[in-house]
Design a protein around this motif. Structure first.
Motif, PDB file in Angstrom:
ATOM      1  N   GLY A 156      18.191  -4.632  35.658  1.00  0.00           N
ATOM      2  CA  GLY A 156      18.013  -3.339  36.299  1.00  0.00           C
ATOM      3  C   GLY A 156      17.704  -2.249  35.294  1.00  0.00           C
ATOM      4  N   GLY A 157      18.353  -2.305  34.125  1.00  0.00           N
ATOM      5  CA  GLY A 157      18.067  -1.335  33.071  1.00  0.00           C
ATOM      6  C   GLY A 157      16.649  -1.469  32.547  1.00  0.00           C
ATOM      7  N   GLY A 294      23.396  -0.422  31.625  1.00  0.00           N
ATOM      8  CA  GLY A 294      23.307  -1.599  32.484  1.00  0.00           C
ATOM      9  C   GLY A 294      24.059  -2.777  31.894  1.00  0.00           C
ATOM     10  N   VAL A 295      23.888  -3.020  30.587  1.00  0.00           N
ATOM     11  CA  VAL A 295      24.610  -4.102  29.902  1.00  0.00           C
ATOM     12  C   VAL A 295      26.105  -3.817  29.891  1.00  0.00           C
ATOM     13  N   ILE A 300      31.753  -5.165  31.709  1.00  0.00           N
ATOM     14  CA  ILE A 300      33.081  -4.812  32.237  1.00  0.00           C
ATOM     15  C   ILE A 300      33.197  -5.087  33.731  1.00  0.00           C
ATOM     16  N   GLY A 301      32.068  -5.484  34.352  1.00  0.00           N
ATOM     17  CA  GLY A 301      32.100  -5.849  35.757  1.00  0.00           C
ATOM     18  C   GLY A 301      32.346  -4.687  36.698  1.00  0.00           C
ATOM     19  N   ARG A 302      32.011  -3.475  36.295  1.00  0.00           N
ATOM     20  CA  ARG A 302      32.220  -2.297  37.143  1.00  0.00           C
ATOM     21  C   ARG A 302      30.899  -1.565  37.339  1.00  0.00           C
ATOM     22  N   ARG A 303      30.697  -1.047  38.545  1.00  0.00           N
ATOM     23  CA  ARG A 303      29.460  -0.350  38.880  1.00  0.00           C
ATOM     24  C   ARG A 303      29.714   1.095  39.321  1.00  0.00           C
ATOM     25  N   THR A 345      19.744   4.529  37.827  1.00  0.00           N
ATOM     26  CA  THR A 345      18.717   3.563  38.204  1.00  0.00           C
ATOM     27  C   THR A 345      19.106   2.148  37.827  1.00  0.00           C
ATOM     28  N   ALA A 346      19.698   1.972  36.651  1.00  0.00           N
ATOM     29  CA  ALA A 346      20.081   0.643  36.199  1.00  0.00           C
ATOM     30  C   ALA A 346      21.263   0.097  36.987  1.00  0.00           C
TER      31      ALA A 346
END
Length: 434
Positions: A156-157, A294-295, A300-303, A345-346
């Motif tokens: 996505g990034g 994005g990485v 860390i598995g968080r959005r 965006t990412a």
């Protein structure tokens, strides 16, 4: 020709292995061409063309053309996405729409290059929107088709960088060619040329006979676009937040050329170059943030925390444009917008792919999400145009030439601030993604 397709994997199965780097590179090139096709016209050419057709009605012409184009986008993105989900050609279900969209978009840009009145201009831009949205629906869906969840933030990034390069490149072409017609022609060539590598090696997955959808039914097809907020609340909240953030972004971008001329006081001849400068600053900052965040989000598995704060940063940029109507403030706002929208965006793209209802309708469901990108382009020019007209009718300044404060553009950018803040707040309602 499609090569190196993963062996014996269902087109509907969740991917578990990362695609090769060359596939990501080819998808990136196609995305650059796609976004150049959208934003070269949006940032510069359409505004210049509206002014060339009728300088006294430039805002009204631009509002109508952009609004009709965005309405076309609202309809075509999910519809072509649904057709993509049902496509059973041996080449795959995404590739035909990528190639067809690129060819149709280039042809429509050539129509725009010859447009001498508002009607032909509107028809050409609607053609661009219809064609490139077919391409966009397929390109977007190929990511969850091919990329595992744990690396979607990184991809996505990369695609956020591709979008930025397309915006900067398209704007640069539009500003540098010195001719409206030449700008459209060069952008048409860019769209086609950058799509070729992906078309030759898309790794697209074809549906097997067992996976083919039921016989086509228009009633069922139409009903499929309604995704129940009760059954899929996270999808609904993701849609609302994306709509609000993009509404704020559209309110700021669609009238940027006129904002620089009418509020900041930049001359008509210099304004396109200033738009390009702001776009480059925005793009460089976005590219510096998108992949890294994005990485980080993948690791860390968080959005949600990233999406929330990205909206806040973007809102501050809009507020700065509203309150401090000067060239230095515009530059600072471009930096903040690059930071905020790069993160957004990412990470938001990765978040969206995790709240889709199912794998069989990915392109259609992402098309419904993309309505939240396109619908603000319908409302934003109408809202901004009405606000400017209303302020002027009430006696407020809208065109200042740098001599005083523009109340009209203050109201427009303050509205963008409110939309972005609300978008950030509503992200907290999403429950299935951390």
């Amino acid at each position: 020709m499609t090569t190196d397709i993963p062996a014996r994997r269902s087109a509907l199965a969740e991917p578990t292995e990362d695609p090769p780097a060359r596939w990501v590179a080819f998808l990136t090139l196609a995305s650059i061409g796609l976004w150049a096709g959208f934003f070269g016209p949006i940032q510069v050419l359409l505004a210049q063309q509206a002014e060339a057709i009728d300088a006294s009605a430039k805002k009204e012409i631009l509002a109508v053309v952009l609004g009709l184009g965005a309405l076309t986008s609202v309809i075509c993105n999910p519809v072509f996405g649904a057709f993509s989900d049902r496509t059973t050609l041996r080449l795959g279900r995404r590739l035909p729409w990528v190639v067809g969209g690129a060819v149709g978009g280039a042809a429509s840009l050539l129509v725009l290059s010859a447009a001498g009145n508002a009607v032909v201009m509107a028809l050409g831009w609607c053609g661009v929107q219809a064609s490139l949205n077919a391409m966009l629906a397929a390109v977007t869906a190929t990511v969850p088709d091919q990329v595992p969840v744990h690396t979607r933030g990184r991809v996505g990034g990369i695609l956020a960088v591709a979008q930025t390069l397309g915006v900067v490149g398209g704007t640069g072409v539009a500003s540098a060619t010195g001719s409206i017609a030449a700008g459209y022609v060069v952008i048409a060539v860019v769209v086609l040329v950058l799509t070729v590598p992906y078309a030759l090696d898309s790794r697209d997955l074809a549906l097997t006979p067992e996976e083919r959808p039921a016989p086509f039914d228009w009633v069922g097809f139409a009903k499929g676009f309604w995704i129940s907020p009760r059954q899929h609340p996270d999808f609904a909240w993701a849609w609302i937040t994306r709509f609000l953030v993009n509404l704020g972004n559209a309110l700021g971008l669609l009238y940027l050329l006129y904002y620089l001329q009418d509020a900041v006081g930049v001359s008509k001849d210099d304004a396109p170059d200033r738009v390009f400068v702001l776009t480059v600053i925005y793009g460089v900052i976005l590219m510096a943030t998108a992949i890294g965040f994005g990485v980080w989000s993948d690791r860390i598995g968080r959005r949600k925390v990233f999406v929330i704060w990205s909206g806040v940063v973007g809102a501050i940029a809009s507020l700065m444009l509203a309150l401090v109507q000067s060239w230095p403030a515009a530059v600072a706002a471009a930096v903040l917008m690059g930071i905020g929208y790069g993160i957004y965006t990412a990470v938001d793209f990765a978040l969206i792919t995790q709240v889709l209802p199912g794998a069989e309708d990915r392109a259609k469901d992402l098309g419904v999400i993309n309505i939240a990108n396109a619908l603000p382009q319908v409302f934003a020019p109408i809202i901004a145009g009405l606000l400017l007209i209303l302020v002027e009718a009430l006696g407020g300044a809208t065109e200042t030439k740098g001599a005083s404060f523009s109340v009209g553009y203050f109201v427009v950018y303050a509205s963008a601030f409110v939309a972005a803040i609300l978008g950030s707040v509503f992200v907290t309602r999403i429950r299935s993604v951390s």
